[in-house]
Each structure stands twice: as structure tokens, then as C-alpha cells.
Design an enzyme around this catalytic site. Structure first.
Site, short mmCIF file in Angstrom:
data_model
loop_
_atom_site.label_atom_id
_atom_site.label_comp_id
_atom_site.label_asym_id
_atom_site.label_seq_id
_atom_site.Cartn_x
_atom_site.Cartn_y
_atom_site.Cartn_z
N TYR A 195 -59.29 33.59 42.31
CA TYR A 195 -60.16 34.24 41.34
C TYR A 195 -60.94 33.26 40.46
CZ TYR A 195 -57.34 38.32 42.65
OH TYR A 195 -56.72 39.32 43.36
N TYR A 207 -59.16 45.53 40.31
CA TYR A 207 -58.30 45.32 39.14
C TYR A 207 -58.46 43.93 38.55
CZ TYR A 207 -54.56 42.31 41.03
OH TYR A 207 -53.84 41.26 41.52
N ARG A 208 -59.02 43.01 39.26
CA ARG A 208 -59.35 41.68 38.75
C ARG A 208 -60.32 41.06 39.74
NH1 ARG A 208 -53.72 38.33 39.70
NH2 ARG A 208 -54.64 36.88 38.23
#
Lengths: 519, 190
Positions: free
Chosen positions: A91, A465-466
Site C-alpha cells: 500500500y 477498505y484501504r
């Protein structure tokens, strides 16, 4: 010295600010040269090299130094980007949302302040990693488990703040969080819940005290710098029974999660039940080159051969039961009968020389490890970015997502490599788009595929969600109920709490007022 | 942790014996610096890593050996206290992890060579002469060990180069993409 500076800050002001930062944390804790700053790069970025590079980094070792650092940043309006351990490379790792930000590196704040054996919790600072907490618990003879994310070097606090998940019954890390200390942008220190009560001994035990509960506001946000956090730890159970079941057909996914839902909602399976696709599982053992050296997705014949060679299914289901042995054996009868009802299912209670089984079994009993990085060998070149839509634990939704995403992956020349993970009532779908960093065309296709998936998933009602830094704005815009009212609320809060916009501008698509027009 | 005044000075200088050429039968005698600790990382499940490590151990170049298994946990445990020169040929993920851990402690990346198996051949992106490397098939990790050993002791800048091996099979447990790498800490003479 880095040639990058914070956008909109005069060089002389920046230089003065660096001197003042050094006066707070010490000259040797302010980093401006290329070599130390290179460690804040996103090693697996889906963007070209040169994106998301910091101008400098400041490494305070406590709350007082953070307060003074923020005061300087406010004075010069310098954007700072906070990291705890900065290890989640799916991420964005430690990299800032925009080049030129100054890193607020909290890795020196790695104290385990308290472990409470009686009530089962720890109070930690931002720099504490899973491996560090695990080692500490073993060193003091604790009978408490941790719940690590897959890579052992991840941060206990950072993962909870990012809504991360693990694989024991304590796998929803934000639910297991209890009590925070936060430094606000103006330097004020706030403790949430009973932490605000002078002399409270139950800060890390009681989640709900008087007044609004603010903890969630400091997760996936840029409203404050969290400096302490309580995390609940699971007492070592008297029994543990991990299992793996292989399923032969891709379409079995629907039945798998129709069967799983009642087992999860009723907590018969207490930990995250995971269905892992063939190639994710295989990539812990072999590489793609061993079966196919051509371009595009793996041919079906090769998939069939991999499944046969490695005794894997198209889906490979992991779960575990915990508790007193009689309870485990009772519940196992229910679990086995339900999950083995799908034709072709094969049960494994142990597997020899299987690193994938080994690391899953370790994770499900709270032992951190780094094995998951081995799956990056599948393509080689290490690049990966995770696309992570969330939904209900519904078989039909799982299969619909899988079919849509697999089709797009194949169109863009990628293998589908993913897993579905069911928490209590939620389902996380993690697609790992793997690419060779050295292959520019492949990296660009991975980026384009990701962007397409965000929009297509949103159209059929799935949000993420992310996400990686590069997609935060795009994903924020998919949350568009009532003309984007939720992100408008985030922005209103941001403008009040951080009027100079110094804290992690752009985090999760939340920008300070001055940068909203240009972002 | 990293220091404010870390500058790029060549620490390989005094006492280092640069060797101009290496061959499979002769071991280079270069050292990274008099009395300097050399730690070798071997990824034991990777056959090329074992070959590479064996060549450096046989030559007496490596003072310490860290052997890591497929969990890669050893990188977290063992790299914490390393000083001097750290060298390895590992899978790409292991190289990334080592680079992060060493880089944030202030180590400088000195060499980063890539070896990529595709279309039945190994493609190498290295520094210095490429002919010998290109002429080897299964013994290429040994040739890389010698060439890297030479490069560590060589003060002059090396030219980037690329070569491709003859046709060869990929060993069963090879990841097919490897990195040979060198990191160095400054000012930690042991």
C-alpha cells in the site's frame, strides 16, 4: 542533500525549519541526504521511480519532541507525513503522498510500555513491530499471543490504525484496539476513553467511556499523531486445531462462503476463515517460470498441472479452532461436516514440506514471520499492489467479484492471485497484482488495471477498505453518497483541527483547504 | 539509525587490492578493507545462493555467514547487529528486505546486480566485464561471486553491463530472479 523541497515553502524557510528540527531532535536525527532518505521510498511502487519522495525526515523519540516538531511545521507550513514502522509495501510502504513532504518518522518510539497478563493487553508506541512484541512476550514468559499481519516487521499500531487484519480470533485489529494517546496538530495531547480520567487503571480495558468515541477518527486519517495505543492480546488457548481444505473447482467459491457464513457469524470458526486461490498458494513453493515462461495469464493446462503437482485446489481454505480440547472436538464435527460437504473437498490436518501451510499455521497461532514475501518470486521483480474490496460474506458476491476481477486481470495480461478472508460479518477480498518492477510496460498495465477495478467495483457496490497512496483520491471519490457528504465531513474536520494543513495532507483523500484546489 | 552527515565517501580504499580479472579457477584476493568485517547472507533454499556463498567461503572472503530459510525471518533476527560489509545473492524479496533493514541503519548500497531467467537463459545486469559471466550456465553464481569480490576491492567506477547465458534449465527450487548485492556501513572498522 536532497534536491526536493516542500511545495510552496521558500528554500530559506525550509533551511531554517531543518535547523530548528535539529534543535529539537538532534542533528543526527534529521535526515536530508539521499542515502538515508532512500529508505522512505516505496520499494514496490506502481509508479515510476521519482514519485513520492520526501525532502527530509525528522525522527523524534517522544511526545514532547513531536509537539515541538509540529510547532515548527505549523510556523513554516511544512507538510509532514507520519509513519510508525512504514512496512506495508502493498500500500505504499513509508512513502509520502506527495514528493517534498517531511517524514515524521516514529520508529525510534518503539517502547512496549506495558504488558498486562491479567487482563490481556499491551500498551505500545508507534514503532513497535509484531516481531518485537512477540519476542518481548516470549522473553518475559508471557502466555499471551499477538495477532500479526502477514509480514512480521509490520507495526502493531500502524496496522490497527490502517484497519488491518490478522489470522487469530483477534484478527480485526481496530476492534482489538483500546485507548489512544494522540498529539493534535496544535500540539495538544489527548487521551481517549478512560485515558482522559486522571488515575484511571482501565484505559486499555474499557472501550466505551463517557462522551463520543473518537478513536476511529484517528484511523486512516490525518487528524492527529497517535503516540500510544492499547491492543488486546489473546490468552494462549489450551488447544489449537488448524486445518486446510482444498476445493477442486473455481465455482466452488460460492458454496464455500455460503457454508462459511453461519460458521463465522456464530463463531464456530473463531478466526479469519481464508480461501486462497491456487496461484497465491503455489507461489510460496514454485515460480511461474517453472510451469510457463510466456506472456499473459497462465494457461489452464499449467494450472491443472500445478494443482496436481502440489496437491492444491483451485481454492485452498484455512481456518483453526481454539479452546479446551472437548470444545474443539465438538465444534470440529460441525465444521468438518459443513465444509467437507462440497464434492471433491480434501482435508489436511498437516502437510509436510509445505511452506504455505507452515506460515499459515504460524500466523493462525500468532507467530509472526516473513514467508509471505516469498510469493513475490512468482513473477520476479517484486512489484505488487493490493486491490482490496470489502463486502458481506456471501457466496454469490464472492463469485461475482472473482469472475469480474479475474476477467480484467486476464485482459491486462495478469494472473489472478488473490484470497478471500471472512471476519465476523465482513469479507475482505485481496487481489495481489504482481509485476516486475523492471518491466515498465507491465508496471503501467498494473497501474491501469487497478484504476479500472476501483471504478468497476464501485459501480456494482464494492468499496475498498484501504489502498495504495496512488489511488487514495480515486477511492475517496467512489464514496459519493449525497454528493460526497462523507468526505466533505472529513474536510470540515480537517480544516478545524489542522488549519495549516501540516499533518499528512492527502492521506486517504483528505486534503487541507489550501491543497484541495490543486490536488 | 541514519546520520545527518552521511556522505558518499569511498571506504574501500586503503589496503584494498583490486584485481583486474577473475576466472572460475582462480579466486580473487581482494578484501573490502583491512580488518573489515564481511558478513555473507546465504538463502539456503536457493541453489544459486548456496553456490555463490560456497565460492566466497572457500576463498576466505566472508568472515561470518548468515543462513536464512524460506521464512526469511533470519533477516530480521540476524541483520540487526551487522557492521562492515554485508554481501549476498538472494531472491529479490530477500534482497528488498535486507536493503530496507540495512539502509535504515545507515548502510550504503554499493552493488546491486540482477539475474533474471527468461526464455531458457539467464540474463545478467552487472558491472564490469560480462564475457565470463555470459559464458557460464549453471556455474554463473560462482563467476558472479568472483566478479563481485573483485568489484568490492576496486576503487574505480565500474561500467554497467548486461549479458545472456547459453540455453539452460531452471533448477527446481530456483526463484528465477536473483539479486547479488553489497551494503556497507561506514566508520565501523572491526
Amino acid at each position: 542533500m536532497s534536491s526536493i523541497g516542500p511545495q510552496g515553502v521558500a528554500a530559506a524557510d525550509f533551511s531554517n525549519a531543518l535547523d530548528e528540527f535539529a534543535g529539537v531532535v538532534g542533528k543526527d536525527r534529521v535526515y536530508v541526504d539521499e542515502q538515508p532518505l532512500s529508505s522512505y521510498r516505496d520499494a514496490y511502487s506502481p509508479l515510476a521511480d521519482g514519485e513520492f519522495l520526501p525532502s527530509a525526515a525528522v525522527a523524534p523519540d517522544g511526545v514532547e519532541q513531536i509537539q515541538k516538531t509540529l510547532k515548527i511545521a505549523n510556523a513554516y507550513k511544512i507538510p509532514i507525513w507520519t509513519i510508525g514502522t512504514g512496512r506495508n509495501f502493498a500500500y505504499g510502504g513509508p512513502a509520502p503522498r506527495k514528493s517534498g513532504y517531511v517524514m515524521l518518522d516514529l520508529r525510534r518510539m518503539n517502547r512496549i510500555i506495558e504488558v498486562n497478563e491479567k487482563y490481556g493487553y499491551a500498551l505500545v508506541e508507534p514503532g513497535v513491530s509484531y516481531m518485537q512484541l512477540y519476542r518481548h512476550l516470549r522473553a518475559i514468559g508471557s502466555k499471551l499471543w499477538i495477532d500479526p499481519a502477514a509480514p512480521a516487521w509490520g507495526g502493531v499500531m500502524g496496522n490497527a490504525l490502517e484497519h488491518g487484519a490478522g489470522y487469530t480470533p483477534y484478527g480485526d485489529h481496530f476492534i482489538m484496539q483500546c485507548g489512544m494517546e494522540v498529539v493534535l496538530a496544535d500540539g495538544e495531547v489527548v487521551r481517549t476513553g478512560q485515558g482522559a480520567l486522571a488515575g484511571s487503571k482501565h484505559w486499555q480495558v474499557t472501550k466505551h467511556a463517557a462522551g463520543p468515541q473518537f478513536d476511529g477518527m484517528f484511523t486512516q486519517s490525518n487528524f492527529g499523531v497517535v503516540t500510544k495505543m492499547g491492543i488486546w492480546l489473546m490468552p494462549e488457548p489450551p488447544g489449537y486445531k488448524p486445518f486446510m481444505i482444498t476445493y477442486e473447482r473455481e465455482e466452488d467459491l460460492e458454496a464455500i462462503f455460503e457454508i462459511t457464513r453461519p460458521l463465522k457469524v456464530n463463531q464456530i470458526i473463531p478466526n479469519a476463515a481464508v480461501a486462497v486461490d491456487l496461484l497465491w498458494e503455489a507461489s510460496a513453493k514454485v515460480t511461474r517460470r517453472h510451469y510457463f515462461d510466456g506472456k499473459g495469464p497462465l494457461p489452464q493446462s499449467a494450472r491443472t498441472r500445478i494443482a496436481s503437482d502440489l496437491k492444491l485446489g483451485m481454492w485452498n481454505y484455512y481456518g483453526a479452532l481454539y479452546g479446551p480440547p472437548p470444545i474443539i472436538e465438538n465444534n470440529w464435527k460441525i465444521v468438518e461436516e459443513a465444509l467437507m460437504s462440497i464434492p471433491g473437498a480434501k482435508l489436511y490436518l498437516d502437510r509436510e514440506n509445505d511452506p504455505a501451510w507452515d506460515y499459515r499455521v504460524r500466523l493462525m497461532r500468532g507467530e509472526p514471520n516473513m514467508t509471505e514475501f516469498s510469493i513475490m518470486n512468482w513473477i520476479g521483480g517484486g512489484g505488487h499492489v493490493n486491490f482490496s474490496p470489502i463486502s458481506a460474506p456471501s457466496g454469490a458476491e464472492a463469485l461475482a467479484q472473482y469472475n469480474m476481477i479475474k476477467r480484467r486481470c486476464h485482459e491486462y495480461g495478469f494472473d489472478y492471485i488473490g484470497e478471500f478472508l471472512v471476519g465476523w460479518r465482513d469479507m475482505h477480498h485481496i487481489l495481489m497484482i504482481m509485476y516486475d518492477r523492471a518491466d515498465e510496460a507491465m508496471r503501467t498495465r498494473a497501474y491501469d488495471l487497478f484504476g479500472l477495478l476501483v471504478d468497476e467495483a464501485a459501480e456494482i457496490g464494492f468499496g475498498e477498505y484501504r489502498t495504495h497512496l496512488a489511488f487514495m483520491d480515486q477511492i475517496a471519490k467512489t464514496y459519493k453518497h449525497n454528493d460526497g457528504a462523507l468526505w466533505d465531513l472529513h474536510h470540515r474536520i480537517k480544516d478545524v483541527m489542522d488549519p495549516n494543513g501540516i499533518l499528512s495532507p492527502g492521506k486517504q483523500g483528505i486534503w487541507p483547504k489550501a491543497m484541495r484546489e490543486t490536488s | 539509525m541514519m546520520a545527518w552527515k552521511l556522505t558518499r565517501r569511498d571506504v574501500l580504499g586503503a589496503g584494498a587490492l583490486g584485481t583486474a580479472a577473475v576466472g572460475l579457477g582462480t579466486l580473487a584476493r581482494s578484501k573490502p578493507g583491512r580488518g573489515r568485517t564481511v558478513t555473507l547472507v546465504e538463502e539456503s533454499g536457493v541453489p544459486e545462493s548456496r553456490q555463490f556463498a560456497a565460492a566466497l567461503i572457500d576463498s576466505g572472503f566472508a568472515g561470518e555467514v548468515i543462513r536464512i530459510d524460506q521464512s526469511l525471518n533470519g533477516l530480521l533476527h540476524e541483520l540487526e547487529a551487522t557492521t562492515g560489509t554485508i554481501i549476498g545473492m538472494t531472491s529479490d524479496p530477500a534482497a528488498m528486505i535486507a536493503g530496507q533493514l540495512l539502509g535504515e541503519r545507515g548502510a550504503h548500497s554499493r552493488h546491486f546486480w540482477q539475474h533474471h531467467y527468461t526464455n531458457g537463459r539467464w540474463r545478467h545486469r552487472i558491472e564490469g566485464g560480462a564475457r565470463l559471466i555470459g559464458n557460464t550456465t549453471h556455474a554463473w553464481p560462482v563467476a558472479i561471486a568472483h566478479q563481485l569480490q573483485s568489484a568490492i576491492g576496486n576503487r574505480s567506477p565500474q561500467v554497467s553491463n548486461a549479458c545472456t547465458s547459453g540455453a539452460c534449465a531452471l533448477l527446481a527450487s530456483s526463484p528465477g530472479m536473483l539479486v547479488s548485492w553489497v551494503y556497507e556501513f561506514e566508520g565501523h572498522q572491526s
